[in-house]
Motif scaffolding. Sequence first.
Motif, PDB file in Angstrom:
ATOM      1  N   SER A   1      -6.087  -4.031  -8.492  1.00  0.00           N
ATOM      2  CA  SER A   1      -6.841  -5.279  -8.565  1.00  0.00           C
ATOM      3  C   SER A   1      -6.202  -6.341  -7.672  1.00  0.00           C
ATOM      4  N   ALA A   2      -4.868  -6.412  -7.709  1.00  0.00           N
ATOM      5  CA  ALA A   2      -4.164  -7.364  -6.846  1.00  0.00           C
ATOM      6  C   ALA A   2      -4.314  -6.990  -5.375  1.00  0.00           C
TER       7      ALA A   2
ATOM      8  N   VAL B   1       0.832  -1.206   0.000  1.00  0.00           N
ATOM      9  CA  VAL B   1       0.000   0.000   0.000  1.00  0.00           C
ATOM     10  C   VAL B   1       0.867   1.257   0.000  1.00  0.00           C
ATOM     11  N   ARG B   2       1.919   1.247   0.796  1.00  0.00           N
ATOM     12  CA  ARG B   2       2.784   2.425   0.859  1.00  0.00           C
ATOM     13  C   ARG B   2       3.566   2.621  -0.434  1.00  0.00           C
ATOM     14  N   GLY B   3       3.926   1.531  -1.096  1.00  0.00           N
ATOM     15  CA  GLY B   3       4.582   1.656  -2.391  1.00  0.00           C
ATOM     16  C   GLY B   3       3.674   2.310  -3.415  1.00  0.00           C
ATOM     17  N   VAL B   4       2.407   1.896  -3.431  1.00  0.00           N
ATOM     18  CA  VAL B   4       1.441   2.500  -4.353  1.00  0.00           C
ATOM     19  C   VAL B   4       1.217   3.970  -3.995  1.00  0.00           C
ATOM     20  N   ALA B   5       1.200   4.276  -2.706  1.00  0.00           N
ATOM     21  CA  ALA B   5       1.030   5.672  -2.283  1.00  0.00           C
ATOM     22  C   ALA B   5       2.158   6.547  -2.811  1.00  0.00           C
ATOM     23  N   ARG B   6       3.386   6.025  -2.794  1.00  0.00           N
ATOM     24  CA  ARG B   6       4.513   6.795  -3.327  1.00  0.00           C
ATOM     25  C   ARG B   6       4.338   7.056  -4.818  1.00  0.00           C
ATOM     26  N   LEU B   7       3.813   6.068  -5.531  1.00  0.00           N
ATOM     27  CA  LEU B   7       3.573   6.256  -6.966  1.00  0.00           C
ATOM     28  C   LEU B   7       2.520   7.334  -7.208  1.00  0.00           C
ATOM     29  N   GLU B   8       1.462   7.308  -6.423  1.00  0.00           N
ATOM     30  CA  GLU B   8       0.413   8.313  -6.592  1.00  0.00           C
ATOM     31  C   GLU B   8       0.936   9.710  -6.247  1.00  0.00           C
TER      32      GLU B   8
ATOM     33  N   CYS C   1       0.982   8.878 -19.057  1.00  0.00           N
ATOM     34  CA  CYS C   1       0.028   8.833 -17.943  1.00  0.00           C
ATOM     35  C   CYS C   1      -0.947   7.670 -18.098  1.00  0.00           C
ATOM     36  N   LEU C   2      -1.365   7.408 -19.328  1.00  0.00           N
ATOM     37  CA  LEU C   2      -2.333   6.342 -19.581  1.00  0.00           C
ATOM     38  C   LEU C   2      -1.749   4.973 -19.244  1.00  0.00           C
ATOM     39  N   VAL C   3      -0.532   4.712 -19.681  1.00  0.00           N
ATOM     40  CA  VAL C   3       0.096   3.420 -19.385  1.00  0.00           C
ATOM     41  C   VAL C   3       0.269   3.253 -17.876  1.00  0.00           C
ATOM     42  N   ASP C   4       0.660   4.323 -17.204  1.00  0.00           N
ATOM     43  CA  ASP C   4       0.799   4.270 -15.750  1.00  0.00           C
ATOM     44  C   ASP C   4      -0.530   3.909 -15.090  1.00  0.00           C
ATOM     45  N   GLU C   5      -1.617   4.504 -15.564  1.00  0.00           N
ATOM     46  CA  GLU C   5      -2.935   4.198 -14.994  1.00  0.00           C
ATOM     47  C   GLU C   5      -3.323   2.748 -15.250  1.00  0.00           C
ATOM     48  N   TRP C   6      -3.004   2.226 -16.422  1.00  0.00           N
ATOM     49  CA  TRP C   6      -3.346   0.837 -16.727  1.00  0.00           C
ATOM     50  C   TRP C   6      -2.568  -0.137 -15.843  1.00  0.00           C
ATOM     51  N   VAL C   7      -1.297   0.153 -15.614  1.00  0.00           N
ATOM     52  CA  VAL C   7      -0.515  -0.721 -14.737  1.00  0.00           C
ATOM     53  C   VAL C   7      -1.045  -0.633 -13.307  1.00  0.00           C
ATOM     54  N   LEU C   8      -1.340   0.583 -12.868  1.00  0.00           N
ATOM     55  CA  LEU C   8      -1.874   0.748 -11.515  1.00  0.00           C
ATOM     56  C   LEU C   8      -3.227   0.056 -11.354  1.00  0.00           C
TER      57      LEU C   8
END
Length: 280
Positions: free
Chosen positions: A165-166, A48-55, A153-160
């Motif tokens: 989902s995971a 969760v914290r890793g995803v937060a850093r990405l956002e 930005c679009l590719v980043d959103e698709w990966v996220l």
Amino acid sequence: MTGAIDSDDAVRALDARLRAHAAAADEIHDPIEFATAPAASPQFAAAVRGVARLERCTIPRLRRMLVSPTHLDARLTAFFSTWAYERYWIADRLDQLGAAYAAGDTAAAAESGGGVDRAAVRRDRRERVWLLGTAITTNLVGTPMVAVHVLQCLVDEWVLDEVYSALAGEVPDARSAELIEDIRRVKAEHAEILRLAFTLRRPAQGAGLRLVGAALRRISWPAEAGLGPMHIGALRRLVAGDTASLSRITERINALGLGEHRVALLAPRRSTVLRIRRVK
């Protein structure tokens, strides 16, 4: 000249999505509350914290767009303002969620940066200097840079989307599941607006189209977030956990009209998790 720019239906569709998105901008900033204190889950907290850093790394990307021809596009400038705003608050809520599940995990807390992040300070200084060159280069390239920025930005959103989902499959309780689902709803809207915008801004042919294709193959994920080994490992686990996730991202990319590509999962020792390769 950009592909499909004369399509009135596409323009109206994008405008409608932008208006709806602006009207429904996520403004939920309240602290996350649990009925009972959640049990510590270091693995979930690190992810969760890793995803937060990405956002939270939206601002450096926004800086680059605002010194490029992208800032001349009124629709996109309006959207990216709300996009950055929502990603900031998404990161804030993810940080709260990560803190709740990292109780007593000093390693995760240290990597999340409780004090001054000196590496981030150095990156910020380099960014300020690099922006000067970026401004000159992108304005010399001209309007194809709009499609490049939207594509990144679009590719980043698709990966996220695959990452969330995971995460949704790992949430330990109903309150966390509700939070992740709310975030996925907002992110799905971001991705759809970016997809429509790319359809309008993609060069139809020539050097501009080749430039956009080359930019696609230079995308590495995650980018710009300054993640440590713990967070990189957590993100890699989320992306690689579902063997079909890379195929879904690949299908979306190949539907953009930039040729055949595949999304490659890199070796664990690398700080980059994913790269995009051309299929020859």
